[in-house]
Every structure is written in C-alpha cells, then in structure tokens.
Design a protein around this motif. Structure first.
Motif, PDB file in Angstrom:
ATOM      1  N   GLY A  64       0.779  -1.230   0.000  1.00  0.00           N
ATOM      2  CA  GLY A  64       0.000   0.000   0.000  1.00  0.00           C
ATOM      3  C   GLY A  64       0.810   1.280   0.000  1.00  0.00           C
ATOM      4  N   VAL A  65       2.133   1.170  -0.040  1.00  0.00           N
ATOM      5  CA  VAL A  65       2.968   2.372   0.000  1.00  0.00           C
ATOM      6  C   VAL A  65       2.835   3.170  -1.300  1.00  0.00           C
ATOM      7  N   GLY A  66       2.889   2.474  -2.440  1.00  0.00           N
ATOM      8  CA  GLY A  66       2.787   3.160  -3.724  1.00  0.00           C
ATOM      9  C   GLY A  66       1.452   3.865  -3.885  1.00  0.00           C
ATOM     10  N   SER A  67       0.370   3.199  -3.491  1.00  0.00           N
ATOM     11  CA  SER A  67      -0.943   3.822  -3.624  1.00  0.00           C
ATOM     12  C   SER A  67      -1.067   5.026  -2.702  1.00  0.00           C
ATOM     13  N   ALA A  68      -0.502   4.953  -1.495  1.00  0.00           N
ATOM     14  CA  ALA A  68      -0.534   6.098  -0.584  1.00  0.00           C
ATOM     15  C   ALA A  68       0.227   7.281  -1.168  1.00  0.00           C
TER      16      ALA A  68
END
Length: 220
Positions: free
Chosen positions: A151-155
């Motif tokens: 979920g880091v990229g989407s955040a």
C-alpha cells in the motif's frame, strides 16, 4: 503465516525528495522497473540493464525538478526510501527543446546507438497520444520490490490525487503493464486506449482520471 509485505515498524511519511537523494531515488526506481516491458524494449539484453535504468531515472529527475510537483517519495523518518513518484503539473509535462537537446548525450550513453532509435520511438508514440487537456502527469512511480503490495505506492499517488480533487484537476499516466491496470483503476484512473510502440514494441495503456469530490475536514 502472513504473506503480506512488512512495512517498517516506525512507519513512513510522504514528502518531496531532497537533492542529495537523487541517486537513491534512481536506484529504487531501477529496481522497481527491472522487469518493465518498455525498459526491456529500449535496453534489450543488456547485462547491466538495472544500472542503465538507474542512470535513466537520475536523468529523468533532473528533467523533472524544474517543474511544479517534481519528485516525491514515501520515506521513513530515518531516510529509507520506500517508493518514489515523478509528477509534472498542468502544462509542464514536456521538457523544453533546449533541455532535451542538452540531454541527448546522456540518453546515448544510457541506451546505446541501437537503443536510442527505440527510445525515440517510445517517446514519439507517447507524445503523440498525450492529451491536450490540462492535467497532472505521472510518468513514473515505483515501490521497493520488497514492499510491493503493502500500500505504500498507492498512498504516495493518493497524496497528489487528493490535491487534484481539491483543485478540480485531472491526472494522466501510461501503464506499461496490463497487470498494473487494476491498481490504477483502484485510484480512479480509466483506460482511454492503447499506445502501440512501433517496430514490434510493447503496448502501453494511457489512463485518465477526472477529479473527484474533495474530501472534507476530518471530524471526531
């Protein structure tokens, strides 16, 4: 046992990249794009492909920084980079002819003589398909492969998209992997067509996002 990637226990924040982090940003993006079809097309069969990709992203950052938005990262408080994104503000996605001319020797060292023709074909095809309507442009975003799916990229992308919604501005990107399309669709993008790279190159999917309703202030 959980198979989900483990995030750093100290968490992370999203911010603009600092000038001294250019090499680390380039190395992170090179790892993220190591199996990218377009990169493989432009740098075919090179034993040092990841090193060349890192040099490409070092150059891309120099081209990006003069523009609004610039280079953004998800990073821990200790400075470990987890993901990086290159953004250009409305009307600023295309570098000036002077900057592109000055960059030609660097591109030649990255792609080699044969790769330069392929890289030019990719650039021309993408430029021809690029929308005219004002938008924020996301040419590249990548997450440390060890953290993909956490979920880091989407955040990181959502941080800019929240600003787009607040300002009523659209966003645009090209997905070089069909497997990544659902990820971008989950962020509100939709496929608008196909870009076929000439001379038997890979297919790229342009994706557009209209601004959504801006989130109101948090309560409670």
């Amino acid at each position: 046992m959980s198979t989900h990637p483990a995030l750093p226990s100290a968490g992370y924040g999203i911010r603009f990249a600092r000038p001294h982090e250019a090499g680390s940003v380039a190395a992170l993006l090179a790892r993220a794009f190591a199996d990218d079809p377009v990169m493989a097309w432009m740098i075919p069969g090179a034993a040092d492909r990841e090193r060349r990709i890192a040099r490409y992203f070092r150059l891309a950052q120099r081209q990006q920084r003069p523009r609004a938005g610039g280079v953004r990262v998800a990073a821990t408080g200790e400075g470990r980079l987890l993901a990086a994104a290159l953004w250009s503000g409305p009307g600023r996605w295309e570098p000036s002819g002077v900057r592109e001319l000055a960059a030609l020797p660097h591109y030649a060292r990255i792609f080699g003589l044969g790769g330069m023709q392929r890289a030019a074909g990719v650039q021309n095809a993408m430029h021809e398909a690029h929308p005219d309507a004002p938008h924020w442009y996301l040419p590249s975003v990548g997450t440390d492969p060890r953290l993909q799916g956490a979920g880091v990229g989407s955040a990181l992308v959502r941080q800019q998209l929240a600003d787009c919604d607040r300002l009523g501005q659209s966003a645009y990107l090209e997905s070089s992997k069909v497997a990544n399309i659902p990820f971008y669709e989950g962020l509100g993008f939709r496929v608008t067509g196909e870009i076929r790279i000439p001379e038997g190159g890979p297919t790229v999917w342009p994706m557009w996002r209209d601004p959504g309703p801006a989130a109101g202030p948090a309560t409670g």
